[in-house]
Design a protein around this motif. Structure first.
Motif, PDB file in Angstrom:
ATOM      1  N   ASP A 140      39.611   5.743  62.629  1.00  0.00           N
ATOM      2  CA  ASP A 140      40.384   6.849  63.199  1.00  0.00           C
ATOM      3  C   ASP A 140      40.547   7.918  62.127  1.00  0.00           C
ATOM      4  O   ASP A 140      41.615   8.071  61.532  1.00  0.00           O
ATOM      5  N   GLU A 149      41.386  10.954  61.372  1.00  0.00           N
ATOM      6  CA  GLU A 149      42.088  12.168  61.766  1.00  0.00           C
ATOM      7  C   GLU A 149      43.184  12.493  60.759  1.00  0.00           C
ATOM      8  O   GLU A 149      43.554  11.669  59.928  1.00  0.00           O
ATOM      9  N   ASN A 186      46.209  10.306  59.737  1.00  0.00           N
ATOM     10  CA  ASN A 186      45.986   9.049  59.022  1.00  0.00           C
ATOM     11  C   ASN A 186      45.632   9.255  57.560  1.00  0.00           C
ATOM     12  O   ASN A 186      44.933   8.442  56.955  1.00  0.00           O
ATOM     13  N   ASP A 221      46.228   3.331  58.239  1.00  0.00           N
ATOM     14  CA  ASP A 221      45.897   2.885  59.602  1.00  0.00           C
ATOM     15  C   ASP A 221      44.463   2.374  59.695  1.00  0.00           C
ATOM     16  O   ASP A 221      43.573   3.039  60.223  1.00  0.00           O
ATOM     17  N   CYS A 235      35.521  14.707  62.384  1.00  0.00           N
ATOM     18  CA  CYS A 235      36.828  15.367  62.450  1.00  0.00           C
ATOM     19  C   CYS A 235      36.840  16.715  61.738  1.00  0.00           C
ATOM     20  O   CYS A 235      37.727  17.541  61.990  1.00  0.00           O
ATOM     21  N   GLY A 282      39.680  16.801  67.153  1.00  0.00           N
ATOM     22  CA  GLY A 282      40.131  15.466  67.502  1.00  0.00           C
ATOM     23  C   GLY A 282      41.179  15.545  68.594  1.00  0.00           C
ATOM     24  O   GLY A 282      41.476  16.638  69.109  1.00  0.00           O
ATOM     25  N   TRP A 295      30.923  11.626  69.880  1.00  0.00           N
ATOM     26  CA  TRP A 295      32.348  11.879  70.081  1.00  0.00           C
ATOM     27  C   TRP A 295      32.576  12.816  71.267  1.00  0.00           C
ATOM     28  O   TRP A 295      33.504  12.628  72.066  1.00  0.00           O
TER      29      TRP A 295
END
Length: 383
Positions: free
Chosen positions: A218, A220, A223, A238, A253, A258, A304
């Protein structure tokens, strides 16, 4: 003692930490880090442990589910792998874990805060150095872990079953088929050379070769934690969905919005693209090859985009003016622009642009000019 909301089993945590320190440890207070099953826990009665720690747990309703346990195991394995096997200080250190009680105790990285929080508060222009630190950290993670998958999965397998092939594919990969079906229903079926290019792109992601590296799953801005002022000392967090996958999925990203953003800007003009790529190339020299790099990045961006296009039916049912519609069009066009920049996937890029054009016509409220930086600045949050 128990958390009045029944969320964290505080008695079990106290007993575990007391056994770890061989002296009584008490939980003074909790600060829930909403909306996750995560809390900052302040401790009393110990000189062995820090004054505060961060605890992540599995809520009672999920304690027996296989996926919840697997996510906790992946986070534990990834964090230990980074610190104990690789010796890199890029993520929180694991202080202790009780997999039976389903909680993980980590170092508290405060006063660092999430980049997401800073961008929402101040805008991207105020945090160019922190965005650059974000880009570098993504590249450093991949560079440091490339070629070390066997060691990670050996550690992860000790905690429970794991599917390395599924990690490479990505947990959201099954959504791609639905996205293609939505495009067909809109009158833009995928076929011919575009379909062939998509197959090639997905094959690239499935067989990353030297680009196979650890991702937290993840990548993004929420995080990564950094200091609000001073040196941009970044830490990634995370790792519940950690696994080895194509490294360039972590660069998406920087190019494509996102879930939180309407726009992310142009990373080539801001320098984020170079910051990421230089960091990546230190561990994966093939990142300096424009063709290989461009093919992998475009494939990751298109993948994505398809995941987000899967949400078409949901967004189509929403009221005009919903920012999720804007976001989907921006995502499609950003993915197409990235592929075009690297001169790859020309037929697939044309198909993506046709889908975006149909959505602009279908949703007149979302037919807007994302190149207008006054209205759509970099890292404009979706409402």
């Amino acid at each position: 003692m128990a958390d009045p909301r029944g969320i964290l089993q505080v008695d079990a945590l106290q007993d575990f930490l007391t056994g770890l320190c061989v002296s009584p440890v008490a939980v003074d207070r909790l600060e829930r880090l909403e909306p996750w099953a995560v809390a900052r826990v302040f401790l009393q009665g110990t000189s062995v442990l820090p004054r505060s720690v961060v605890v992540k747990w599995i809520p009672d309703g999920l304690r027996e589910t296989r996926t919840a346990r697997s996510r906790l195991h992946s986070e534990l394995a990834a964090l230990q792998f980074l610190h104990e096997d690789l010796g890199i200080d890029l993520a929180p250190r694991v202080i202790a874990a009780d997999t039976a009680a389903r909680f993980l105790v980590m170092e508290d990285l405060a006063p660092r805060v999430s980049l997401d929080q800073l961008l929402r508060r101040d805008g991207a222009a105020a945090h160019g150095d922190r965005l650059a630190a974000f880009a570098r950290a993504r590249g450093v993670l991949s560079a440091a872990t490339a070629g070390r998958g066997e060691a990670y999965y050996a550690r992860r397998a000790k905690l429970g079953p794991v599917d390395a092939a599924a990690d490479r594919a990505g947990r959201l990969a099954p959504l791609r088929t639905g996205a293609i079906e939505h495009a067909s229903s809109l009158g833009v079926p995928l076929g011919g050379r575009a379909a062939h290019e998509l197959t090639s792109a997905l094959d690239e992601l499935a067989a990353p070769g030297p680009f196979l590296a650890l991702s937290n799953g993840d990548a993004e801005a929420n995080n990564i934690l950094l200091h609000a002022s001073g040196p941009a000392d970044a830490r990634l967090i995370d790792f519940e969905f950690a696994g080895y996958t194509h490294a360039l999925t972590d660069a998406v990203c920087l190019y494509v919005p996102g879930p939180a953003w309407l726009t992310v800007g142009d990373p080539t003009t801001t320098g984020l693209a170079d910051a990421y790529r230089r960091a990546l190339a230190r561990g994966i020299p093939e990142a300096e090859d424009d063709r290989r790099y461009g093919d992998g990045l475009a494939a990751a961006c298109v993948s994505w985009m398809l995941v987000r296009l899967h949400r078409f039916a949901l967004l189509d049912a929403r009221s005009p003016g919903d920012h999720s519609r804007l976001q989907l069009i921006a995502t499609l066009e950003a993915a197409a622009r990235t592929a075009q920049t690297f001169r790859t996937l020309p037929h697939l890029t044309s198909w993506v642009r046709r889908v975006a054009a149909v959505l602009r016509h279908r949703w007149p409220d979302a037919d807007q000019d994302f190149a207008d930086s006054a209205r759509f600045p970099p890292y404009l949050a979706r409402r």
